[in-house]
Write a protein that holds these residues in place. Structure first.
Motif, mmCIF file in Angstrom:
data_model
loop_
_atom_site.group_PDB
_atom_site.id
_atom_site.type_symbol
_atom_site.label_atom_id
_atom_site.label_comp_id
_atom_site.label_asym_id
_atom_site.label_seq_id
_atom_site.Cartn_x
_atom_site.Cartn_y
_atom_site.Cartn_z
ATOM 1 N N ASP A 94 0.816 -1.223 0.000
ATOM 2 C CA ASP A 94 0.000 0.000 0.000
ATOM 3 C C ASP A 94 0.849 1.273 0.000
ATOM 4 O OD1 ASP A 94 1.040 0.094 2.528
ATOM 5 O OD2 ASP A 94 -0.888 0.180 3.579
ATOM 6 N N GLY A 95 2.182 1.126 -0.086
ATOM 7 C CA GLY A 95 3.061 2.293 -0.161
ATOM 8 C C GLY A 95 3.585 2.758 1.188
ATOM 9 N N ALA A 96 3.038 2.188 2.280
ATOM 10 C CA ALA A 96 3.520 2.590 3.616
ATOM 11 C C ALA A 96 4.840 1.870 3.915
ATOM 12 C CB ALA A 96 2.484 2.233 4.671
ATOM 13 N N PHE A 97 5.657 2.520 4.752
ATOM 14 C CA PHE A 97 6.920 1.910 5.147
ATOM 15 C C PHE A 97 6.751 1.236 6.496
ATOM 16 C CE2 PHE A 97 7.815 5.258 2.175
ATOM 17 C CZ PHE A 97 8.692 4.639 1.313
ATOM 18 N N GLY A 98 7.508 0.170 6.722
ATOM 19 C CA GLY A 98 7.335 -0.541 7.989
ATOM 20 C C GLY A 98 8.552 -1.362 8.346
ATOM 21 N N LEU A 99 8.492 -1.962 9.519
ATOM 22 C CA LEU A 99 9.547 -2.853 9.996
ATOM 23 C C LEU A 99 9.021 -4.275 9.925
ATOM 24 C CD1 LEU A 99 10.713 -0.853 13.151
ATOM 25 C CD2 LEU A 99 11.930 -1.067 10.983
ATOM 26 N N ASP A 100 9.730 -5.133 9.230
ATOM 27 C CA ASP A 100 9.276 -6.503 9.039
ATOM 28 C C ASP A 100 10.115 -7.447 9.899
ATOM 29 O OD1 ASP A 100 8.311 -8.872 8.182
ATOM 30 O OD2 ASP A 100 8.987 -8.686 6.088
ATOM 31 N N PHE A 101 9.449 -8.129 10.811
ATOM 32 C CA PHE A 101 10.147 -9.089 11.679
ATOM 33 C C PHE A 101 9.938 -10.529 11.201
ATOM 34 C CE2 PHE A 101 9.877 -5.360 14.297
ATOM 35 C CZ PHE A 101 10.993 -5.413 15.117
ATOM 36 N N GLY A 102 9.190 -10.709 10.105
ATOM 37 C CA GLY A 102 8.757 -12.056 9.735
ATOM 38 C C GLY A 102 9.677 -12.776 8.782
ATOM 39 N N ALA A 103 10.916 -13.020 9.141
ATOM 40 C CA ALA A 103 11.831 -13.753 8.265
ATOM 41 C C ALA A 103 12.320 -15.003 9.007
ATOM 42 C CB ALA A 103 12.995 -12.860 7.862
ATOM 43 N N PRO A 104 11.743 -16.162 8.709
ATOM 44 C CA PRO A 104 12.031 -17.364 9.515
ATOM 45 C C PRO A 104 13.505 -17.788 9.500
ATOM 46 C CG PRO A 104 10.724 -17.903 7.553
ATOM 47 C CD PRO A 104 10.749 -16.414 7.656
ATOM 48 N N LYS A 105 14.224 -17.475 8.427
ATOM 49 C CA LYS A 105 15.625 -17.925 8.350
ATOM 50 C C LYS A 105 16.611 -16.854 8.810
ATOM 51 C CE LYS A 105 14.920 -21.321 4.757
ATOM 52 N NZ LYS A 105 15.295 -21.782 3.421
ATOM 53 N N SER A 106 16.093 -15.722 9.265
ATOM 54 C CA SER A 106 16.956 -14.601 9.657
ATOM 55 C C SER A 106 17.896 -14.985 10.790
ATOM 56 C CB SER A 106 16.070 -13.433 10.100
ATOM 57 O OG SER A 106 16.820 -12.500 10.840
ATOM 58 N N VAL A 107 19.053 -14.331 10.806
ATOM 59 C CA VAL A 107 19.982 -14.529 11.932
ATOM 60 C C VAL A 107 19.457 -13.841 13.197
ATOM 61 C CG1 VAL A 107 22.028 -14.757 10.485
ATOM 62 C CG2 VAL A 107 21.384 -12.485 11.346
ATOM 63 N N GLY A 108 18.382 -13.095 13.082
ATOM 64 C CA GLY A 108 17.772 -12.475 14.263
ATOM 65 C C GLY A 108 18.177 -11.024 14.420
ATOM 66 N N LYS A 109 18.044 -10.544 15.624
ATOM 67 C CA LYS A 109 18.354 -9.140 15.873
ATOM 68 C C LYS A 109 19.835 -8.959 16.190
ATOM 69 C CE LYS A 109 15.787 -6.124 18.240
ATOM 70 N NZ LYS A 109 15.443 -5.141 17.212
ATOM 71 N N VAL A 110 20.430 -7.904 15.679
ATOM 72 C CA VAL A 110 21.821 -7.599 16.023
ATOM 73 C C VAL A 110 21.937 -6.210 16.656
ATOM 74 C CG1 VAL A 110 22.822 -9.084 14.238
ATOM 75 C CG2 VAL A 110 22.358 -6.680 13.710
ATOM 76 N N ARG A 111 20.844 -5.477 16.670
ATOM 77 C CA ARG A 111 20.882 -4.096 17.151
ATOM 78 C C ARG A 111 19.492 -3.741 17.634
ATOM 79 N NH1 ARG A 111 21.005 0.634 18.507
ATOM 80 N NH2 ARG A 111 22.482 2.261 17.909
ATOM 81 N N SER A 112 19.425 -2.875 18.637
ATOM 82 C CA SER A 112 18.122 -2.484 19.137
ATOM 83 C C SER A 112 17.423 -1.508 18.174
ATOM 84 C CB SER A 112 18.262 -1.815 20.503
ATOM 85 O OG SER A 112 19.168 -0.733 20.394
ATOM 86 N N PHE A 113 16.124 -1.540 18.187
ATOM 87 C CA PHE A 113 15.270 -0.580 17.484
ATOM 88 C C PHE A 113 15.643 -0.403 16.014
ATOM 89 C CE2 PHE A 113 15.205 0.515 22.028
ATOM 90 C CZ PHE A 113 13.906 0.073 22.256
ATOM 91 N N PHE A 114 15.826 0.861 15.559
ATOM 92 C CA PHE A 114 15.960 1.117 14.109
ATOM 93 C C PHE A 114 17.409 1.146 13.634
ATOM 94 C CE2 PHE A 114 12.730 4.069 15.956
ATOM 95 C CZ PHE A 114 11.626 3.269 15.726
#
Ligand SMILES: *Cc1c(COP(=O)(O)O)cnc(C)c1O
Length: 516
Positions: free
Chosen positions: A336-356
């Motif tokens: 829809d053109g909006a920007f967002g944060l996507d957490f839904g990546a099952p193979k991701s290495v996960g978080k490496v940094r807080s927030f943005f």
């Protein structure tokens, strides 16, 4: 604080540049000793008026009582401002002087970056604010990721890592996740040339991978040694090679595509340490010369005031097959053109940094890229390379340049390395030369890296020809002083706020507590 020695103020008048008046060159000059803030204490002085209490008074909980008020100094606001201003003026800074610290890209940081980073829409947001309220920031991060993908020639970017070294670490995690997913978790060996930055092997160790050193020959990757190492460790066990290009000897390694082909031929990946992107912006792209993954040091290449320890921003760019493993959250543009944060990546290495991530540096990076534009970025590469070659050519008859031999077609990129053997043979050390540069108001270049007894200098594109000429004049002058008055060089700096430190003592037995 040690007492100051009587300064010996050197002057340089150049044959090839306009003579600089003494007062401008040595503004830093002699300064009175600055007392500690405790010594400036005056009973009853206050720097700020606290607002009146607008809640009911409550007793301090028992557990926090009993230690009395801390022995903090009392000072007025103006005294505090003057104290820290005096101290700041003793710092060497890029805004004050020439800072040719090799590999660190100490370029001018345009003031418009600071204006942009201080806009309330960036400065005042809360990390837990709803996506719908921070569309501007998310758009900036998303757009910057697109820019960085374009410059890299690699389509997918994560803006999460907070520095170059953190980008290395994150990317190695991504590589590891990729091979694990492919059923090749035995691939744990990572190669790095013997002139690699120290963070490369350190990042390998942090990720549980073994870093194996590959020899360099005349500053370039030794292909025979690479092949030998592949045989020695088993082609099926190699995960990647980390390489910096242009490399730390200041050379663009034109064998990079050969190295890439060899690695790809055994199913391994090529990692590019992007610290030296300044030299190739818009000229070539890591993705085009075979890199599968890279990190940026945007605080170097795209300008942010930085020193040892940051602040930095180290986004990574990867080929599409590595995208599923990138850290979360990913900054995305939704249908829809909006920007967002996507957490839904099952193979991701996960978080490496807080927030943005490192928002303040990201805003500066975006601003710098937009201010320069595509043609401007290319101009940076041209000017930074020209500047380094100009200095190297002017100095080489006195300062030996092992990797700068124009007669053999060997030019440097945006920095050059000198091993001034003939001068060192006259009984001075590299430290003596470096300290003497401080007397002339120039920050010493990088020392003893990538090879012992070397100075590695990076002028960057933002210095004028007058400054480059003055740097050459000063170095040649110091070479003369080594002949005529070696003791002046050996006892330098004579003109700094403090004399030469016992550096080992300062590290091992630092006196950091004031005893009044
Ligand atoms: C600066 C640098 C790094 C480390 O980057 P940081 O942002 O300081 O963590 C890595 N490799 C090279 C070649 C560098 O010059």
């Amino acid at each position: 604080m040690s007492t100051m020695t009587q300064p010996t103020r050197p002057t340089v008048t150049s044959g090839s540049s306009a003579a600089v008046p003494d007062s401008d060159v040595f503004r830093r000059g002699e300064k009175p000793t600055e007392p500690t803030i405790f010594e400036k204490h005056s009973v009853g002085a206050v720097a700020i008026d606290l607002p009146g209490l607008d809640v009911p008074e409550a007793p301090v909980p028992d557990g926090l009582r009993g230690r009395g008020a801390p022995a903090w100094p009392e000072l007025g606001q103006l005294q505090v401002i003057r104290h820290y201003t005096h101290l700041s003026q003793r710092n060497f800074s890029l805004d004050g002087e020439f800072y040719p610290l090799g590999s660190c890209t100490m370029k001018y940081n345009p003031r418009i970056n600071e204006w942009a980073a201080a806009l309330p829409g960036f400065r005042d947001i809360h990390p837990l604010q709803d996506e719908s309220q921070i569309q501007g920031l998310l758009e900036l991060l998303w757009t910057t990721q697109r820019f960085l993908a374009e410059v890299a020639g690699l389509p997918c970017v994560s803006s999460q890592p907070a520095a170059g070294a953190h980008g290395e670490y994150t990317a190695l995690k991504v590589i590891r996740a990729y091979f694990k997913d492919k059923g090749q978790s035995q691939r744990t060996v990572v190669f790095a040339p013997d002139n690699a930055h120290g963070t490369n092997p350190a990042s390998c160790a942090m990720c549980g991978a073994g870093a194996v050193s590959i020899k360099t020959k005349d500053g370039y990757t030794d292909i025979d040694d690479l092949k030998r190492a592949i045989d020695a460790h088993g082609a099926e066990n190699i995960a990647a090679m980390m390489i910096t290009n242009p490399n730390t000897a200041g050379l663009f390694d034109s064998k990079i595509t050969e190295v890439a082909d060899i690695l790809h031929g055994i199913g391994a990946l090529l990692y590019l340490d992007g610290a030296n992107m300044n030299a190739v912006l818009g000229k070539t792209r890591p993705g085009d010369f075979g890199a599968d993954v890279m990190h940026y040091n945007t605080h170097k290449t795209f300008s942010t005031p930085h020193g040892c320890g940051g602040p930095g921003w180290g986004p990574i760019a990867v080929r599409d097959f590595l995208e599923p493993y990138l850290p979360v959250p990913r900054v995305v543009k939704r249908p829809d053109g909006a920007f967002g944060l996507d957490f839904g990546a099952p193979k991701s290495v996960g978080k490496v940094r807080s927030f943005f991530g490192q928002v303040g540096v990201a805003v500066r990076c975006y601003t710098y890229i937009r201010a320069c534009g595509g043609a401007g970025l290319e101009h940076i590469a041209e000017t930074s390379v020209l500047s380094a070659n100009y200095i190297a050519a002017r100095l080489r008859s006195v300062f030996e340049m092992p990797y700068f031999k124009p007669e053999k077609g060997m030019y440097c990129a945006h920095e050059f390395v000198t091993v001034p053997r003939r001068l060192l043979d006259k009984g001075v050390t590299l430290v003596d030369i470096a300290k003497r540069l401080i007397d002339y108001g120039i920050h010493p270049p990088t020392m003893h890296w990538p090879v012992i007894d070397c100075l590695m200098a990076e002028p960057t594109e933002t210095e004028s020809k007058q400054v480059l000429d003055r740097f050459c004049d000063v170095l040649l002058r110091i070479a003369g002083e080594i002949e005529s008055s070696p003791d002046v060089v050996r006892s330098a700096p004579g003109d700094a706020a403090i004399e030469r430190l016992d550096e080992v003592g300062a590290a091992r037995k630092p006196a950091v507590v004031w005893e009044g």
